[in-house]
Design a protein around this motif. Structure first.
Motif, PDB file in Angstrom:
ATOM      1  N   ARG A  26      -2.419  -5.927   0.130  1.00  0.00           N
ATOM      2  CA  ARG A  26      -3.144  -7.199   0.161  1.00  0.00           C
ATOM      3  C   ARG A  26      -3.312  -7.701  -1.271  1.00  0.00           C
ATOM      4  NH1 ARG A  26      -8.231  -6.073   4.087  1.00  0.00           N
ATOM      5  NH2 ARG A  26      -8.666  -4.605   2.416  1.00  0.00           N
ATOM      6  N   ASN A  27      -3.868  -6.855  -2.158  1.00  0.00           N
ATOM      7  CA  ASN A  27      -3.961  -7.226  -3.565  1.00  0.00           C
ATOM      8  C   ASN A  27      -2.699  -6.727  -4.249  1.00  0.00           C
ATOM      9  OD1 ASN A  27      -6.592  -8.443  -3.658  1.00  0.00           O
ATOM     10  ND2 ASN A  27      -7.345  -6.416  -3.096  1.00  0.00           N
ATOM     11  N   TYR A  87     -15.114   6.875   9.850  1.00  0.00           N
ATOM     12  CA  TYR A  87     -13.866   7.008   9.085  1.00  0.00           C
ATOM     13  C   TYR A  87     -13.004   8.122   9.682  1.00  0.00           C
ATOM     14  CZ  TYR A  87     -10.759   8.259   5.183  1.00  0.00           C
ATOM     15  OH  TYR A  87      -9.659   8.569   4.414  1.00  0.00           O
ATOM     16  N   THR A 140      -8.435   1.496  -7.966  1.00  0.00           N
ATOM     17  CA  THR A 140      -9.073   2.054  -6.786  1.00  0.00           C
ATOM     18  C   THR A 140     -10.556   2.310  -7.004  1.00  0.00           C
ATOM     19  OG1 THR A 140      -8.902   3.816  -5.135  1.00  0.00           O
ATOM     20  CG2 THR A 140      -8.612   4.481  -7.419  1.00  0.00           C
TER      21      THR A 140
HETATM   22  N1  LIG Z   1      -9.260   8.958  -1.380  1.00  0.00           N
HETATM   23  C1  LIG Z   1      -9.440  10.126  -0.749  1.00  0.00           C
HETATM   24  O1  LIG Z   1     -10.244  10.972  -1.161  1.00  0.00           O
HETATM   25  C2  LIG Z   1      -8.630  10.443   0.494  1.00  0.00           C
HETATM   26  C3  LIG Z   1      -8.824  11.700   1.115  1.00  0.00           C
HETATM   27  C4  LIG Z   1      -8.073  11.988   2.262  1.00  0.00           C
HETATM   28  C5  LIG Z   1      -7.169  11.056   2.760  1.00  0.00           C
HETATM   29  N2  LIG Z   1      -7.017   9.855   2.130  1.00  0.00           N
HETATM   30  C6  LIG Z   1      -6.051   8.904   2.696  1.00  0.00           C
HETATM   31  O2  LIG Z   1      -5.017   8.710   1.752  1.00  0.00           O
HETATM   32  C7  LIG Z   1      -4.493   7.379   1.847  1.00  0.00           C
HETATM   33  C8  LIG Z   1      -4.448   6.745   0.467  1.00  0.00           C
HETATM   34  O3  LIG Z   1      -5.784   6.656  -0.032  1.00  0.00           O
HETATM   35  P1  LIG Z   1      -6.111   6.314  -1.543  1.00  0.00           P
HETATM   36  O4  LIG Z   1      -6.970   7.402  -2.068  1.00  0.00           O
HETATM   37  O5  LIG Z   1      -4.887   5.911  -2.284  1.00  0.00           O
HETATM   38  O6  LIG Z   1      -7.084   5.067  -1.307  1.00  0.00           O
HETATM   39  P2  LIG Z   1      -7.143   3.650  -2.005  1.00  0.00           P
HETATM   40  O7  LIG Z   1      -6.937   3.773  -3.460  1.00  0.00           O
HETATM   41  O8  LIG Z   1      -8.388   3.038  -1.470  1.00  0.00           O
HETATM   42  O9  LIG Z   1      -5.872   2.934  -1.368  1.00  0.00           O
HETATM   43  C9  LIG Z   1      -5.847   2.390  -0.081  1.00  0.00           C
HETATM   44  C10 LIG Z   1      -5.167   1.038  -0.183  1.00  0.00           C
HETATM   45  O10 LIG Z   1      -5.126   0.422   1.116  1.00  0.00           O
HETATM   46  C11 LIG Z   1      -5.265  -0.966   0.900  1.00  0.00           C
HETATM   47  N3  LIG Z   1      -5.680  -1.644   2.121  1.00  0.00           N
HETATM   48  C12 LIG Z   1      -6.894  -1.641   2.717  1.00  0.00           C
HETATM   49  N4  LIG Z   1      -6.865  -2.401   3.808  1.00  0.00           N
HETATM   50  C13 LIG Z   1      -5.619  -2.898   3.923  1.00  0.00           C
HETATM   51  C14 LIG Z   1      -4.965  -3.749   4.844  1.00  0.00           C
HETATM   52  N5  LIG Z   1      -5.621  -4.279   5.886  1.00  0.00           N
HETATM   53  N6  LIG Z   1      -3.658  -4.046   4.663  1.00  0.00           N
HETATM   54  C15 LIG Z   1      -2.996  -3.530   3.609  1.00  0.00           C
HETATM   55  N7  LIG Z   1      -3.546  -2.732   2.686  1.00  0.00           N
HETATM   56  C16 LIG Z   1      -4.853  -2.423   2.848  1.00  0.00           C
HETATM   57  C17 LIG Z   1      -6.290  -1.069  -0.207  1.00  0.00           C
HETATM   58  O11 LIG Z   1      -6.154  -2.245  -0.940  1.00  0.00           O
HETATM   59  P3  LIG Z   1      -7.025  -3.566  -0.743  1.00  0.00           P
HETATM   60  O12 LIG Z   1      -8.329  -3.193  -0.077  1.00  0.00           O
HETATM   61  O13 LIG Z   1      -7.148  -4.076  -2.122  1.00  0.00           O
HETATM   62  O14 LIG Z   1      -6.165  -4.403   0.127  1.00  0.00           O
HETATM   63  C18 LIG Z   1      -5.879   0.088  -1.112  1.00  0.00           C
HETATM   64  O15 LIG Z   1      -4.970  -0.349  -2.106  1.00  0.00           O
HETATM   65  C19 LIG Z   1      -5.398   6.659   2.860  1.00  0.00           C
HETATM   66  O16 LIG Z   1      -4.759   6.657   4.112  1.00  0.00           O
HETATM   67  C20 LIG Z   1      -6.636   7.527   2.937  1.00  0.00           C
HETATM   68  O17 LIG Z   1      -7.261   7.435   4.208  1.00  0.00           O
HETATM   69  C21 LIG Z   1      -7.715   9.528   1.005  1.00  0.00           C
END
Ligand SMILES: NC(=O)c1ccc[n+]([C@@H]2O[C@H](COP(=O)([O-])OP(=O)(O)OC[C@H]3O[C@@H](n4cnc5c(N)ncnc54)[C@H](OP(=O)(O)O)[C@@H]3O)[C@@H](O)[C@H]2O)c1
Length: 286
Positions: free
Chosen positions: A32-33, A128, A161
């Motif tokens: 999105r961004n 979540y 992030t």
């Molecule tokens: N972070 C953790 O600790 C963690 C732990 C376990 C699993 N995970 C999983 O790992 C994956 C990656 O996470 P991450 O840590 O890289 O998180 P992140 O930095 O928050 O990245 C997630 C991305 O998804 C985008 N997003 C949200 N809503 C969206 C939509 N409707 N359409 C398109 N893009 C969208 C967000 O960008 P915008 O909101 O700017 O659009 C963001 O860039 C996720 O599936 C998460 O559930 C993360």
């Protein structure tokens, strides 16, 4: 060269994967961004747009990094959480016949008895975790070639992030802000680059089903914050240990969590790095 569409590509994990493997695969960044120079606009909750993007790119594989990762926001607004975490993946499953890699979480477990293996019984205690578990089921019921990669407490030093614990600790301590960090939530925090390497190996092997990945140290959040502060020469005295029940967070958190990476280690021939190794590598990069 394999063509791969990344959703949520501008989050911390998407950026790490893209940085490491942009010359190995034909990578299409979306989000999105998004950055118009390197990628395309895609909101995964919009099926019409999703269809157009898939028809334009015709990827061999889609990696769904997109998610609403703010656990308390999911709890406050379940409709939003489900629309992104479950609805977005459901759109993809409906529109795309090829293999999908879905990134999932240790929050599908209740945190009574971690660290967890792939076959352990799931029992999410917040929206979540529940929305991520539902999406795992939709994917695996509909696509036998697809992979659910569960991970926990992902971190990198990334400007893009709010999902990185490391960022929060470093930025708070640099401003000399005192921070309260829970000492009763256990996990094996995972560097995004470590997971990106495992995803690449899983792609090469054509892995399907459910696989866990977490780095080498099972640790509580307070101890993790102290390690971060020491690595980046920040004041550990600003970090105050607290109990989860005293934080009054909106969503319940699994306490004794974490993921055992043994299956991935064996199948993919990869060793989980220690937190010190990862933090030292991040420090060298920034
Ligand atoms: N972070 C953790 O600790 C963690 C732990 C376990 C699993 N995970 C999983 O790992 C994956 C990656 O996470 P991450 O840590 O890289 O998180 P992140 O930095 O928050 O990245 C997630 C991305 O998804 C985008 N997003 C949200 N809503 C969206 C939509 N409707 N359409 C398109 N893009 C969208 C967000 O960008 P915008 O909101 O700017 O659009 C963001 O860039 C996720 O599936 C998460 O559930 C993360």
């Amino acid at each position: 060269m394999k063509s791969i569409l990344l959703t949520g590509a501008y989050g911390q994990l998407g950026l790490s994967f893209g940085k490491l493997f942009h010359s190995k695969y034909e990578i299409h960044f979306s989000g999105r961004n998004y950055n118009p120079k390197s990628g395309i606009y895609l909101d995964i909750t919009n099926p019409i747009l999703y269809d157009e993007v898939l028809n334009l790119i015709k990827p061999d594989l889609v990696i769904n990094f997109a998610a609403l990762t703010n656990v308390d926001l999911c709890e406050k607004n379940p409709e939003l959480g489900y629309s992104i975490n479950l609805g977005g993946l459901t759109n993809l499953v409906d529109l795309f016949d090829g293999p999908i890699i879905q990134i999932s979480t240790d929050y599908v477990f209740d945190g009574e008895d971690g660290p967890y293996e792939e076959n352990d019984i799931t029992n999410p205690i917040n929206i979540y975790g529940a929305s991520k578990l539902e999406s795992e089921k939709i994917l695996l019921e509909n696509s036998k070639d697809s992979l659910v990669m569960r991970t926990n407490v992902l971190y990198d030093y990334s400007q893009n992030t709010s999902a990185s614990f490391l960022n929060w600790v470093i930025e708070s301590l640099k401003k000399e802000n005192e921070i309260n960090v829970v000492e009763d939530q256990w996990s094996n925090p995972t560097w995004t680059s470590s997971l990106a390497v495992v995803i690449e190996k899983a792609i090469d092997k054509g892995l399907s089903g459910i696989v866990h990945w977490g780095d080498g140290d099972l640790i509580n959040r307070y101890e993790f914050a102290v390690k971060i502060a020491k690595t980046f020469n920040l004041k550990t005295s600003l970090i105050k240990p607290v109990l989860t029940e005293n934080l009054k967070q909106i969503a319940k958190r699994p306490l004794k969590s974490g993921l055992k990476p043994n299956l991935a280690q064996k199948i993919l021939n990869v060793e989980p790095p220690s937190i010190e190794e990862c933090l030292d590598s991040i420090k060298k990069q920034i």
